[in-house]
Design an enzyme around this catalytic site. Structure first.
Site, PDB file in Angstrom:
ATOM      1  N   GLU A   1       0.815  -1.229   0.000  1.00 39.12           N
ATOM      2  CA  GLU A   1       0.000   0.000   0.000  1.00 39.12           C
ATOM      3  C   GLU A   1       0.839   1.265   0.000  1.00 39.12           C
ATOM      4  O   GLU A   1       0.475   2.273  -0.606  1.00 39.12           O
ATOM      5  CB  GLU A   1      -0.967   0.019   1.188  1.00 39.12           C
ATOM      6  CG  GLU A   1      -2.168  -0.910   1.041  1.00 39.12           C
ATOM      7  CD  GLU A   1      -1.878  -2.337   1.480  1.00 39.12           C
ATOM      8  OE1 GLU A   1      -0.782  -2.567   2.050  1.00 39.12           O
ATOM      9  OE2 GLU A   1      -2.722  -3.217   1.258  1.00 39.12           O
TER      10      GLU A   1
ATOM     11  N   HIS B   1     -11.380  -3.985   8.504  1.00 42.89           N
ATOM     12  CA  HIS B   1     -12.099  -3.950   7.233  1.00 42.89           C
ATOM     13  C   HIS B   1     -13.263  -2.967   7.320  1.00 42.89           C
ATOM     14  O   HIS B   1     -13.604  -2.310   6.357  1.00 42.89           O
ATOM     15  CB  HIS B   1     -12.618  -5.340   6.863  1.00 42.89           C
ATOM     16  CG  HIS B   1     -11.535  -6.293   6.496  1.00 42.89           C
ATOM     17  ND1 HIS B   1     -10.654  -6.807   7.417  1.00 42.89           N
ATOM     18  CD2 HIS B   1     -11.152  -6.804   5.299  1.00 42.89           C
ATOM     19  CE1 HIS B   1      -9.795  -7.610   6.798  1.00 42.89           C
ATOM     20  NE2 HIS B   1     -10.069  -7.616   5.511  1.00 42.89           N
TER      21      HIS B   1
END
Lengths: 330, 325
Positions: free
Chosen positions: B60, B129
């Site tokens: 990321e 999440h």
């Protein structure tokens, strides 16, 4: 007459004299900033001293009309070679409005100048490496013939960004050169407490790219290997990792004292590897310089640094009312 | 006009911008052949090719750094962060780098990057999440933080985000991806960033929300209607910079307000909205401005998720408190 190694590399006498001058200019700007710091006029200095050969040798091997550099905070030699001016560097140290890097908004040593293709960076080390890989990806996507050069210290190669960026560059065979100036110290922590691999260059293998180790005190050796890496990049042969073994002559910055973590003997020993003396010796051996000419160059550059200091000192600070500018597009 | 889910509206916006501007690039983890784990980029690689829509390694921070490098070369990167809980891996690129690009270069550079990312609770995905981390982003000057609540808004806001010359964090609530369809115009249209939308007009109380909580608030407003309480529902749409004007105008009319967020209570967007109201409209208030939020714990396990998340019942209860103050 000694062997003219530079001629074999395709460099003219004028080229190597220009390299020498750039190294001396970098050194003298740096020394001046320390003086200004110790006089209480400049808040902070971070140094290039000892690494000028690596920086200038590398920069001269690039195409300074088309290539991009994403340097790190010691790279005074790189940014001078790419067109930044002495007064601009000193103004940056003062935090003056004329600082081309940021208009006095960033720490000194955070180089960035669009017109000279110097890519702005951030303070956490190695964050410039993925930026450089982004530039290299842009070159590949658009079929543009430029190479992106990024540099960092040995300690910075432990950052996740180094790994993430080099892996991406390796996967996509991008035209990027990652240049590690290994001075064997990450502020105070020595190489063997920082890096598990025997050297940095062998890390290249894990990223599917070529890795080279080179004597960073010899600008011609550095020039040769960076030139080769550039040719490979332009020919679509992918990225290269280069480790230049070098020395740090000063403390990390004006805010630490290296005598706490380095011995007297070590500090004496590294002075023998001062790249300006070593390259001066080479230029004497090949008959391009003598003591008189060296003194003339020193005098000329001292004058240049004096003038640059005066310009930078007189220049205004950023206006307080610009505080709110440029957070978003206006 | 076509009936679209929010995910279809997002794909449509990406397709329109990829077609319109060759500098737009879409990349991230699994966005290529797979079309993204939620299919937001479904079919885009096939249509535009691997040089416009491409997979990245699982990295990321590199995604954020690459986006910056590409943006400085004139591209308009639209990277996807697979789940916004992975924000922490790209946080430096966002909060330390792209958000400061214009400021730190004295306006010589800009970072027109739109980071898309799914987030939000209620779909049985536990912590990392489902977390609502928009408050972290809202405290970062230099980025805009956009959170659509409908398919129509999602398309218009995403097109605006991609065309914006500053970095935009575009957060897509997972529960809204496929929960309902709406008429969405074909072709391009934009919705101005930084503008809230009055989703329901009312005169007795203002409910301010964003994301999935807009729908809980609308449901609460229907309940309140049965009790003869007329609630106005404002959808912030952009949580930073905040559309203070729309909020204040509504509160001056209703004299009461409840602010709803799915995120935990402390130091959030709702607290900021409350502060703005009391600083600008305190003499118009008939009651304290109250908040409906999740409690200050880590995002919980799925078995208790629906108890933990604020819902319409919580909002009704809070509105009754301010009405009967």
């Amino acid at each position: 007459m000694a062997n003219k190694r530079h001629v074999a590399l395709g460099l003219t006498d004028d080229d190597v004299l220009e390299m020498y001058r750039t190294m001396v200019l970098a050194r003298k700007i740096d020394e001046r900033m320390w003086l200004l710091n110790r006089a209480g006029k400049m808040p902070f200095v971070i140094s290039c001293q000892g690494q000028e050969a690596a920086q200038v040798g590398a920069a001269f091997a690039l195409d300074r009309n088309v290539d991009y550099v994403a340097p790190y905070y010691r790279d005074v030699g790189v940014v001078l070679a790419f067109g930044m001016k002495a007064e601009e560097l000193i103004a940056s140290g003062f935090g003056k409005a004329m600082d081309p890097n940021s208009g006095g908004r960033q720490m000194p040593g955070h180089f960035g100048q669009k017109k000279n293709r110097i890519i702005t960076g951030s303070s956490p080390v190695a964050t410039q490496v993925p930026h450089a890989v982004g530039f290299a990806l842009a070159a590949k996507l658009e079929g543009k013939q430029f190479v992106t050069f990024t540099s960092l210290g040995d300690g910075s190669t432990n950052q996740g960004d180094f790994h993430e960026a080099l892996n991406f560059a390796g996967v996509h065979k991008l035209p990027v050169i990652t240049f590690v100036e290994n001075n064997r110290l990450a502020i105070s922590v020595p190489y063997d407490k920082q890096v598990a691999s025997e050297n940095i260059a062998i890390r290249a293998k894990a990223y599917g790219m070529k890795g080279y180790k080179v004597d960073g005190q010899d600008p011609l050796a550095v020039y040769e290997v960076v030139k080769l890496a550039r040719e490979r990049a332009i020919n679509g042969e992918g990225p290269t990792l280069i480790e230049a073994e070098t020395i740090r002559l000063t403390s990390h910055s004006s805010d630490d004292n290296q005598s706490v973590y380095r011995s007297e003997e070590e500090l004496e020993e590294i002075k023998k590897n001062d790249p300006i003396i070593l390259f001066g010796n080479y230029l004497k051996e090949v008959g391009l310089l003598d003591e008189e000419k060296i003194k003339a160059i020193d005098d000329e550059i001292n004058r240049q640094v004096n003038e640059a200091t005066e310009i930078a000192e007189k220049a205004p600070y950023p206006k307080p009312e610009t505080l709110y500018d440029y957070v978003y597009e206006q | 006009m076509a009936q679209m889910t929010m995910i279809q509206a997002i794909t449509d916006a990406l397709r329109i911008e990829l077609e319109r501007d060759e500098n737009v690039l879409v990349f991230g983890e699994d966005v290529g052949k797979n079309g993204g784990v939620f299919r937001a980029t479904d079919g885009l690689q096939k249509q535009f090719g691997e040089h416009r829509v491409f997979d990245t390694p699982l990295a990321e921070s590199a995604i954020g750094g690459l986006a910056i490098g590409l943006a400085l070369q004139g591209f308009r990167p639209v990277p996807e962060i697979q789940f916004f809980g992975f924000l922490f891996e790209v946080m430096d690129s966002i909060a330390g780098q792209m958000s400061r690009m214009r400021y730190r270069t004295g306006n010589t550079e800009q970072a027109p990057i739109t980071i898309r990312s799914p987030f939000g609770g209620g779909v049985q995905t536990p912590e990392m999440h489902a977390d609502s981390l928009e408050g972290l982003m809202a405290q970062t000057p230099g980025v805009k933080v956009v959170i659509p609540s409908t398919p129509y808004d999602a398309k218009g806001l995403l097109i605006s985000a991609i065309r914006d010359n500053d970095p935009v964090i575009f957060l897509e609530h997972m529960k809204l991806y496929r929960s309902f369809r709406q008429e969405v115009p074909e072709g391009e249209y934009t919705i101005e960033l930084g503008k809230a939308d009055v989703k329901r007009e009312g005169k007795d109380v203002t409910i301010i929300a964003y994301g999935a909580m807009v729908h809980s608030s609308l449901k609460a407003a229907e309940e309140l209607e049965k009790q003869n309480i007329s609630a106005e529902v404002i959808d912030l749409r952009t949580v930073s910079p905040l559309d203070v004007e729309t909020i204040i105008n509504s509160v001056k009319k209703t004299n009461r307000a409840v602010v709803v967020q799915e995120a935990q209570r402390q130091a959030g967007v709702a607290a900021n909205v409350v502060a703005e109201i009391q600083e600008r409209a305190i003499l118009h208030l008939e009651a304290p401005v109250l908040r409906v939020t999740a409690p200050d714990t880590v995002y919980p396990f799925a078995a208790v998720e629906n108890e933990w998340l604020p819902d319409a019942k919580d909002i009704v209860a809070k509105v009754l408190e301010v009405i009967h103050f």
